[in-house]
Motif scaffolding. Structure first.
Motif, PDB file in Angstrom:
ATOM      1  N   PRO A   1     -13.026  17.339  16.482  1.00 46.76           N
ATOM      2  CA  PRO A   1     -13.294  17.326  17.917  1.00 46.76           C
ATOM      3  C   PRO A   1     -13.865  18.645  18.393  1.00 46.76           C
ATOM      4  N   VAL A   2     -14.813  18.571  19.314  1.00 50.91           N
ATOM      5  CA  VAL A   2     -15.400  19.780  19.876  1.00 50.91           C
ATOM      6  C   VAL A   2     -14.443  20.357  20.901  1.00 50.91           C
ATOM      7  N   HIS A   3     -14.648  21.634  21.217  1.00 51.66           N
ATOM      8  CA  HIS A   3     -13.784  22.307  22.176  1.00 51.66           C
ATOM      9  C   HIS A   3     -14.097  21.802  23.585  1.00 51.66           C
ATOM     10  N   ASN A   4     -13.058  21.467  24.333  1.00 50.56           N
ATOM     11  CA  ASN A   4     -13.228  20.965  25.692  1.00 50.56           C
ATOM     12  C   ASN A   4     -14.304  19.877  25.766  1.00 50.56           C
ATOM     13  N   PRO A   5     -14.078  18.739  25.140  1.00 46.87           N
ATOM     14  CA  PRO A   5     -15.097  17.690  25.101  1.00 46.87           C
ATOM     15  C   PRO A   5     -15.511  17.227  26.495  1.00 46.87           C
ATOM     16  N   ALA A   6     -16.788  16.939  26.630  1.00 50.67           N
ATOM     17  CA  ALA A   6     -17.331  16.484  27.906  1.00 50.67           C
ATOM     18  C   ALA A   6     -17.010  15.011  28.123  1.00 50.67           C
ATOM     19  N   ASP A   7     -16.998  14.600  29.378  1.00 48.13           N
ATOM     20  CA  ASP A   7     -16.863  13.187  29.714  1.00 48.13           C
ATOM     21  C   ASP A   7     -18.248  12.557  29.801  1.00 48.13           C
ATOM     22  N   ALA A   8     -18.286  11.225  29.714  1.00 47.28           N
ATOM     23  CA  ALA A   8     -19.567  10.534  29.717  1.00 47.28           C
ATOM     24  C   ALA A   8     -19.540   9.324  30.640  1.00 47.28           C
ATOM     25  N   LEU A   9     -20.684   9.044  31.219  1.00 42.50           N
ATOM     26  CA  LEU A   9     -20.898   7.854  32.041  1.00 42.50           C
ATOM     27  C   LEU A   9     -22.055   7.079  31.425  1.00 42.50           C
ATOM     28  N   LEU A  10     -21.880   5.789  31.228  1.00 36.68           N
ATOM     29  CA  LEU A  10     -22.922   4.949  30.631  1.00 36.68           C
ATOM     30  C   LEU A  10     -23.216   3.772  31.534  1.00 36.68           C
ATOM     31  N   LEU A  11     -24.497   3.564  31.831  1.00 42.08           N
ATOM     32  CA  LEU A  11     -24.936   2.415  32.607  1.00 42.08           C
ATOM     33  C   LEU A  11     -25.624   1.424  31.666  1.00 42.08           C
ATOM     34  N   ILE A  12     -25.214   0.154  31.755  1.00 43.27           N
ATOM     35  CA  ILE A  12     -25.766  -0.879  30.897  1.00 43.27           C
ATOM     36  C   ILE A  12     -26.147  -2.092  31.732  1.00 43.27           C
ATOM     37  N   ALA A  13     -26.814  -3.052  31.092  1.00 46.24           N
ATOM     38  CA  ALA A  13     -27.186  -4.301  31.746  1.00 46.24           C
ATOM     39  C   ALA A  13     -27.169  -5.407  30.695  1.00 46.24           C
ATOM     40  N   PRO A  14     -26.898  -6.647  31.094  1.00 44.98           N
ATOM     41  CA  PRO A  14     -26.791  -7.747  30.126  1.00 44.98           C
ATOM     42  C   PRO A  14     -28.047  -7.957  29.289  1.00 44.98           C
ATOM     43  N   SER A  15     -29.224  -7.744  29.867  1.00 43.50           N
ATOM     44  CA  SER A  15     -30.470  -8.021  29.155  1.00 43.50           C
ATOM     45  C   SER A  15     -30.979  -6.838  28.346  1.00 43.50           C
ATOM     46  N   CYS A  16     -30.257  -5.742  28.345  1.00 42.67           N
ATOM     47  CA  CYS A  16     -30.702  -4.503  27.681  1.00 42.67           C
ATOM     48  C   CYS A  16     -30.558  -4.620  26.163  1.00 42.67           C
ATOM     49  N   PRO A  17     -31.650  -4.440  25.400  1.00 46.34           N
ATOM     50  CA  PRO A  17     -31.572  -4.588  23.943  1.00 46.34           C
ATOM     51  C   PRO A  17     -30.890  -3.430  23.218  1.00 46.34           C
ATOM     52  N   HIS A  18     -30.805  -2.283  23.858  1.00 44.21           N
ATOM     53  CA  HIS A  18     -30.238  -1.103  23.188  1.00 44.21           C
ATOM     54  C   HIS A  18     -28.861  -0.711  23.716  1.00 44.21           C
ATOM     55  N   CYS A  19     -28.419  -1.346  24.786  1.00 47.91           N
ATOM     56  CA  CYS A  19     -27.168  -0.921  25.420  1.00 47.91           C
ATOM     57  C   CYS A  19     -25.959  -1.064  24.503  1.00 47.91           C
ATOM     58  N   GLN A  20     -25.928  -2.150  23.726  1.00 50.94           N
ATOM     59  CA  GLN A  20     -24.765  -2.392  22.874  1.00 50.94           C
ATOM     60  C   GLN A  20     -24.604  -1.303  21.827  1.00 50.94           C
ATOM     61  N   SER A  21     -25.716  -0.892  21.220  1.00 56.53           N
ATOM     62  CA  SER A  21     -25.627   0.129  20.177  1.00 56.53           C
ATOM     63  C   SER A  21     -25.223   1.483  20.764  1.00 56.53           C
ATOM     64  N   VAL A  22     -25.734   1.810  21.951  1.00 52.48           N
ATOM     65  CA  VAL A  22     -25.359   3.076  22.585  1.00 52.48           C
ATOM     66  C   VAL A  22     -23.891   3.041  23.003  1.00 52.48           C
ATOM     67  N   LEU A  23     -23.447   1.904  23.532  1.00 54.67           N
ATOM     68  CA  LEU A  23     -22.042   1.752  23.914  1.00 54.67           C
ATOM     69  C   LEU A  23     -21.143   1.925  22.695  1.00 54.67           C
ATOM     70  N   HIS A  24     -21.540   1.327  21.590  1.00 58.24           N
ATOM     71  CA  HIS A  24     -20.745   1.443  20.366  1.00 58.24           C
ATOM     72  C   HIS A  24     -20.695   2.898  19.895  1.00 58.24           C
ATOM     73  N   ALA A  25     -21.838   3.581  19.960  1.00 57.00           N
ATOM     74  CA  ALA A  25     -21.890   4.971  19.511  1.00 57.00           C
ATOM     75  C   ALA A  25     -21.018   5.873  20.381  1.00 57.00           C
ATOM     76  N   LEU A  26     -21.110   5.710  21.688  1.00 58.52           N
ATOM     77  CA  LEU A  26     -20.308   6.539  22.589  1.00 58.52           C
ATOM     78  C   LEU A  26     -18.818   6.235  22.428  1.00 58.52           C
ATOM     79  N   SER A  27     -18.492   4.979  22.192  1.00 52.94           N
ATOM     80  CA  SER A  27     -17.085   4.607  21.978  1.00 52.94           C
ATOM     81  C   SER A  27     -16.534   5.293  20.731  1.00 52.94           C
ATOM     82  N   ASP A  28     -17.360   5.353  19.682  1.00 51.42           N
ATOM     83  CA  ASP A  28     -16.930   6.041  18.462  1.00 51.42           C
ATOM     84  C   ASP A  28     -16.694   7.519  18.723  1.00 51.42           C
ATOM     85  N   LEU A  29     -17.521   8.115  19.602  1.00 48.11           N
ATOM     86  CA  LEU A  29     -17.369   9.535  19.903  1.00 48.11           C
ATOM     87  C   LEU A  29     -16.120   9.797  20.742  1.00 48.11           C
ATOM     88  N   VAL A  30     -15.718   8.821  21.537  1.00 52.12           N
ATOM     89  CA  VAL A  30     -14.443   8.944  22.251  1.00 52.12           C
ATOM     90  C   VAL A  30     -13.289   8.907  21.251  1.00 52.12           C
TER      91      VAL A  30
END
Length: 216
Positions: free
Chosen positions: A4-33
């Motif tokens: 873990p990095v020191h004092n990890p930053a928080d993140a906000l993610l905006l997605i939409a149902p028709s977005c082709p890349h949102c799922q992969s970015v959501l998965h990646a950010l979830s892994d980083l959490v």
């Protein structure tokens, strides 16, 4: 598992149902959490809450904010981890501005500089980086033009004046042009010597810059 990095930053993610890349970015950010590289992740579906997209000023997704860095588009887990580390450790703002210009997000780069004026001197370092792409070089010029006559640009006049004495003609020319854009009368002291510059184009730019300052 990553450290873990020191004092990890928080993140906000905006997605939409028709977005082709949102799922992969959501998965990646979830892994980083999970790994502790990001402290907290808030996810908003803009189909349900379109006002959130309006609040952050975006029309496309995936859009994310990691610390103070706003990113748009598809990023890998490794890329997002790198940005999370930069957000946590306070990496030079120039890296973020360069990323925005590479992605041709000029308005966002300008907005960031206006919100964080301490990042402005980073532009001078970027001017001197010969390895930057054309997108970055053209973007830098567009940023200076957008800041023309502003108090922000006036604060850079002394440093631009130093660049006006650089041994590389292209930097002297760029510095002269930006000094003219500053609308600062004191910029003339660095421009007048350039009227005798050995390079024709530098002399021409300096003369035009003095005209912009009302000192033909």
């Amino acid at each position: 598992m990553s450290t873990p990095v020191h004092n990890p930053a928080d993140a906000l993610l905006l997605i939409a149902p028709s977005c082709p890349h949102c799922q992969s970015v959501l998965h990646a950010l979830s892994d980083l959490v999970k790994s502790g590289d990001i402290g907290r992740l808030e996810v908003v579906n803009i189909a349900v809450h379109p006002e959130t997209a309006q609040e952050v000023g975006t029309r496309s997704v995936p859009w994310m904010r990691i610390g103070n860095y706003e990113l748009n588009g598809s990023y890998s887990t490794g890329e997002l981890k790198s940005w999370a580390e930069k957000a946590a450790t306070g990496a030079p703002a120039g890296e973020y501005i360069r990323e925005l210009l590479e992605q041709q997000q000029l308005d966002q780069a300008i907005a960031y500089i206006e919100e964080y004026p301490d990042s402005l001197p980073q532009l001078l370092d970027m001017m001197q980086d010969e390895e930057d792409s054309l997108s970055v070089k053209f973007g830098l010029g567009a940023i200076f033009e957008a800041l023309a006559g502003s108090d922000l640009l006036k604060t850079l006049v002394p440093e631009l004046g130093k660049l006006a004495t650089h041994d590389k003609a292209n930097l002297r020319g760029d510095a002269a042009y930006y000094l003219g854009l500053s609308s600062a009368p004191e910029a003339a002291r660095w421009l007048k010597p350039l009227l005798d510059d050995p390079q024709d184009d530098v002399r021409e730019i300096a003369a035009e810059a003095l005209d912009m300052l009302g000192q033909p």
